[in-house]
Design a protein around this motif. Structure first.
Motif, PDB file in Angstrom:
ATOM      1  N   SER A 107      -0.116  56.464  10.928  1.00 53.36           N
ATOM      2  CA  SER A 107       0.586  56.052  12.546  1.00 53.36           C
ATOM      3  C   SER A 107       0.840  56.983  13.234  1.00 53.36           C
ATOM      4  CB  SER A 107       1.637  55.014  11.953  1.00 53.36           C
ATOM      5  OG  SER A 107       1.388  53.869  11.040  1.00 53.36           O
ATOM      6  N   TRP A 108       1.286  58.299  12.735  1.00 54.48           N
ATOM      7  CA  TRP A 108       1.745  59.525  13.412  1.00 54.48           C
ATOM      8  C   TRP A 108       1.127  59.745  14.695  1.00 54.48           C
ATOM      9  CZ3 TRP A 108       2.768  63.973   9.377  1.00 54.48           C
ATOM     10  CH2 TRP A 108       4.123  63.739   8.668  1.00 54.48           C
ATOM     11  N   MET A 109      -0.330  59.877  14.724  1.00 56.38           N
ATOM     12  CA  MET A 109      -1.067  60.397  15.767  1.00 56.38           C
ATOM     13  C   MET A 109      -1.018  59.088  16.848  1.00 56.38           C
ATOM     14  SD  MET A 109      -4.331  62.087  13.842  1.00 56.38           S
ATOM     15  CE  MET A 109      -4.349  60.612  12.374  1.00 56.38           C
ATOM     16  N   GLU A 110      -0.975  58.033  16.448  1.00 58.94           N
ATOM     17  CA  GLU A 110      -0.915  56.843  17.233  1.00 58.94           C
ATOM     18  C   GLU A 110       0.724  56.770  18.142  1.00 58.94           C
ATOM     19  OE1 GLU A 110      -3.631  53.857  14.330  1.00 58.94           O
ATOM     20  OE2 GLU A 110      -1.412  53.453  15.161  1.00 58.94           O
ATOM     21  N   ASP A 111       1.654  57.253  17.425  1.00 55.82           N
ATOM     22  CA  ASP A 111       2.833  57.265  17.891  1.00 55.82           C
ATOM     23  C   ASP A 111       2.800  58.431  19.073  1.00 55.82           C
ATOM     24  OD1 ASP A 111       3.560  55.752  16.004  1.00 55.82           O
ATOM     25  OD2 ASP A 111       4.632  56.998  14.771  1.00 55.82           O
ATOM     26  N   MET A 113       2.696  59.263  24.988  1.00 54.28           N
ATOM     27  CA  MET A 113       2.085  59.833  26.008  1.00 54.28           C
ATOM     28  C   MET A 113       1.628  58.803  27.012  1.00 54.28           C
ATOM     29  SD  MET A 113      -0.031  62.879  24.416  1.00 54.28           S
ATOM     30  CE  MET A 113      -0.979  63.417  25.973  1.00 54.28           C
ATOM     31  N   GLU A 114       1.090  57.601  26.526  1.00 53.12           N
ATOM     32  CA  GLU A 114       0.489  56.557  27.432  1.00 53.12           C
ATOM     33  C   GLU A 114       1.564  56.111  28.112  1.00 53.12           C
ATOM     34  OE1 GLU A 114      -3.766  56.418  26.502  1.00 53.12           O
ATOM     35  OE2 GLU A 114      -2.338  55.417  28.224  1.00 53.12           O
ATOM     36  N   MET A 155       2.550  66.390  11.994  1.00 53.22           N
ATOM     37  CA  MET A 155       2.148  65.510  12.853  1.00 53.22           C
ATOM     38  C   MET A 155       1.306  65.949  14.007  1.00 53.22           C
ATOM     39  SD  MET A 155       4.504  62.912  15.080  1.00 53.22           S
ATOM     40  CE  MET A 155       5.543  64.532  15.669  1.00 53.22           C
ATOM     41  N   ALA A 156       1.840  67.251  14.550  1.00 49.18           N
ATOM     42  CA  ALA A 156       1.270  67.617  15.640  1.00 49.18           C
ATOM     43  C   ALA A 156      -0.141  68.055  15.375  1.00 49.18           C
ATOM     44  CB  ALA A 156       1.983  68.765  16.249  1.00 49.18           C
ATOM     45  N   MET A 157      -0.542  68.853  14.278  1.00 47.08           N
ATOM     46  CA  MET A 157      -1.704  69.277  13.788  1.00 47.08           C
ATOM     47  C   MET A 157      -2.786  68.659  13.629  1.00 47.08           C
ATOM     48  SD  MET A 157      -0.454  72.724  11.323  1.00 47.08           S
ATOM     49  CE  MET A 157       1.106  72.327  10.899  1.00 47.08           C
ATOM     50  N   MET A 158      -2.153  67.532  13.161  1.00 43.33           N
ATOM     51  CA  MET A 158      -3.258  66.253  12.813  1.00 43.33           C
ATOM     52  C   MET A 158      -3.561  65.728  13.997  1.00 43.33           C
ATOM     53  SD  MET A 158      -1.302  64.425   9.807  1.00 43.33           S
ATOM     54  CE  MET A 158      -2.141  62.949   9.598  1.00 43.33           C
ATOM     55  N   THR A 159      -2.486  65.460  14.919  1.00 43.33           N
ATOM     56  CA  THR A 159      -2.965  64.944  16.371  1.00 43.33           C
ATOM     57  C   THR A 159      -3.858  65.638  17.191  1.00 43.33           C
ATOM     58  OG1 THR A 159      -0.828  63.769  16.285  1.00 43.33           O
ATOM     59  CG2 THR A 159      -2.012  64.045  18.317  1.00 43.33           C
ATOM     60  N   PRO A 185      -8.530  65.929  20.375  1.00 40.36           N
ATOM     61  CA  PRO A 185      -8.754  67.159  21.166  1.00 40.36           C
ATOM     62  C   PRO A 185      -8.597  66.965  22.568  1.00 40.36           C
ATOM     63  CG  PRO A 185     -10.789  66.729  20.210  1.00 40.36           C
ATOM     64  CD  PRO A 185      -9.862  65.741  19.619  1.00 40.36           C
ATOM     65  N   ASP A 186      -9.078  65.670  23.148  1.00 40.19           N
ATOM     66  CA  ASP A 186      -9.015  65.619  24.639  1.00 40.19           C
ATOM     67  C   ASP A 186      -7.759  65.334  25.370  1.00 40.19           C
ATOM     68  OD1 ASP A 186      -9.944  62.049  24.867  1.00 40.19           O
ATOM     69  OD2 ASP A 186      -9.156  63.218  22.995  1.00 40.19           O
ATOM     70  N   ARG A 187      -6.783  65.105  24.182  1.00 40.04           N
ATOM     71  CA  ARG A 187      -5.372  64.838  24.593  1.00 40.04           C
ATOM     72  C   ARG A 187      -4.164  65.953  24.578  1.00 40.04           C
ATOM     73  NH1 ARG A 187      -4.712  59.261  25.616  1.00 40.04           N
ATOM     74  NH2 ARG A 187      -2.672  59.779  26.738  1.00 40.04           N
ATOM     75  N   VAL A 188      -4.828  66.854  23.933  1.00 37.41           N
ATOM     76  CA  VAL A 188      -3.958  68.169  23.555  1.00 37.41           C
ATOM     77  C   VAL A 188      -4.346  69.438  24.157  1.00 37.41           C
ATOM     78  CG1 VAL A 188      -3.038  69.451  21.666  1.00 37.41           C
ATOM     79  CG2 VAL A 188      -3.493  67.115  21.182  1.00 37.41           C
ATOM     80  N   ALA A 189      -3.835  69.710  25.208  1.00 33.71           N
ATOM     81  CA  ALA A 189      -4.006  70.936  26.088  1.00 33.71           C
ATOM     82  C   ALA A 189      -3.736  72.279  25.186  1.00 33.71           C
ATOM     83  CB  ALA A 189      -3.148  70.813  27.424  1.00 33.71           C
TER      84      ALA A 189
END
Length: 443
Positions: A83-87, A92-93, A111-115, A120-124
């Protein structure tokens, strides 16, 4: 910093609390460690100034992790993994953010590393502050908390939670200031009750996200306090070595808590978020043969033989390796706690060095294993990094006691040298795509 309004977004079965602070053209998603509360943590003037300073050049999306502070959901990090990445994406959404820098502190870094690896397209870009890939020690991870100390820290968390006494560990620079411990006690109490805090700490000890590190594509800044008592600086160094292209900055600080450092962290973050050029020496990319040496069963050896015997065995291996690396014109890059990393211009010399180290170590009653790979490495002031380094370490893990394994790249490069090889099968390497054919030198 002007107080922002706390809002909620539904993510799966949980309500995630978030705030939007500032209005810069760049977005930055920010999460603190598991002792946090969205509104109380920024009540401290230094942290309020820290977040407010970031909000001068970025729109800050500050939120509480699932099960932390004002956010609902499970308290166990292991149960929250999917669920972390979805959160993060949900926050953001709802804020209308398509792409953002992720900035995370401590446990939230996992959590941030997994996301970052999954989206990769959401994390600048990625900023990790006093974070870790795993908190517990392992045979191949000497930086974490040893197993014999797990129960002690779990008991301490439960017994001291809510008192604020833990501030002497997480933020010693402010622990004796008027009202500081009272503030930290409130953060802890508002974050969770003691039994839940213990469950979170247990989940932190169980969690390992190292396999995600080589998959991270975003430019990454790793910032770690050099004298951090809660999370040793080795955690940060490991992240920088294993996240492709990551930059490490070590702060001259004992503080773990983000926002307390007497250090221009905000300036570094601004460079990452806005694309400003960092004032650090450029990294050199060079071709090299990487050699990892590892003492077999080091944890068991140290436990059974005792500290004095362990130090003698480690000293013997280090002397043997130093002599062999010098003889075969290699460069010792660093000691790894129970082994070492070296590089060579010539792969044949690297193989002969590895065989000699294994033979000489055995004469002293110690078994070591070696792994070699050849490829591009990144040489930076803080040390060697790159995928080739990661591959070399994984191959070393697969070698038998007293054995040497190399990749097909190394074998092909030494054709005509007189070194023969035996096939050692095809293997999957943790965190590395595809299967890899490995070979053991025989002469």
């Amino acid at each position: 910093m002007t107080l922002a309004r706390t809002q909620y977004v539904r993510s799966g079965d949980a309500d995630i609390a978030y705030q939007i602070i500032g209005g810069g053209e760049h977005d930055l998603v920010l999460a603190f460690d598991f002792a946090s509360h969205l509104e109380e943590v920024v009540a401290h003037p230094q942290i309020a100034e820290f977040v407010g300073s970031i909000a001068r050049f970025a729109r800050v999306l500050l939120f509480d992790m699932r099960g932390v502070g004002m956010s609902g959901g499970v308290a166990s990090a292991s149960a929250a993994l999917e669920s972390w990445m979805e959160d993060v994406v949900a926050v953001m959404e709802v804020a209308g953010s398509r792409r953002a820098t992720l900035m995370a502190h401590g446990h939230a870094g996992q959590m941030a590393m997994m996301t970052a690896a999954a989206y990769p397209d959401r994390v600048a870009s990625l900023v990790l502050v006093n974070a870790w890939a795993r908190y517990a020690r392992a045979d191949d991870y000497p930086y974490g908390l040893p197993a014999e100390a797990h129960e002690s820290i779990l008991r301490m968390v439960e017994e001291q939670w809510g008192t604020g006494d833990d501030l002497v560990t997480v933020a010693p620079s402010v622990a004796d200031r008027p009202g500081a411990r009272e503030w930290w006690g409130r953060v802890e109490r508002y974050s969770a009750p003691p039994s839940v805090a213990r469950a979170r700490m247990q989940a932190v000890l169980d969690l390992d996200v190292r396999d995600f590190l080589p998959l991270i594509q975003a430019p990454t800044l790793v910032v770690h306090s050099r004298d951090n008592m809660f999370a040793r600086v080795g955690h940060g160094r490991y992240l920088a070595e294993n996240i492709p292209g990551a930059k490490l900055v070590e702060m001259d600080s004992r503080d773990h808590q983000m926002g307390m450092f007497g250090f221009d962290l905000v300036g570094l973050v601004e460079e990452v978020v806005t694309g400003g050029k960092a004032d650090v020496p450029a990294a050199d990319r060079v071709l090299a043969t990487v050699l990892f040496v590892d003492i077999v069963g080091s944890t068991q050896f140290a436990s059974e033989a005792g500290d004095e015997s362990w130090r003698a065995a480690l000293g013997h291996v280090e002397r043997v390796a130093d002599d062999a690396i010098g003889l075969y014109e290699g460069s010792l890059e660093r000691h790894t706690g129970d082994g070492m990393l070296a590089t060579f211009d010539g792969p044949a010399r690297a193989i002969r060095c590895a065989v000699r180290i294994c033979d000489e170590a055995r004469l002293g009653g110690v078994e070591v294993r070696c792994g070699l790979h050849a490829g591009e490495v990144i040489r930076r002031p803080e040390g060697l990094a790159g995928v080739a380094v990661h591959i070399g370490a994984r191959i070393c893990d697969l070698a038998e006691p007293g054995g040497v394994l190399v990749t097909s790249t190394v074998r092909d490069l030494v054709a005509g040298s007189g070194i023969a090889f035996e096939e050692h099968g095809e293997h999957e390497l943790k965190g590395v795509p595809d299967t890899w054919a490995l070979y053991a030198p025989t002469g």
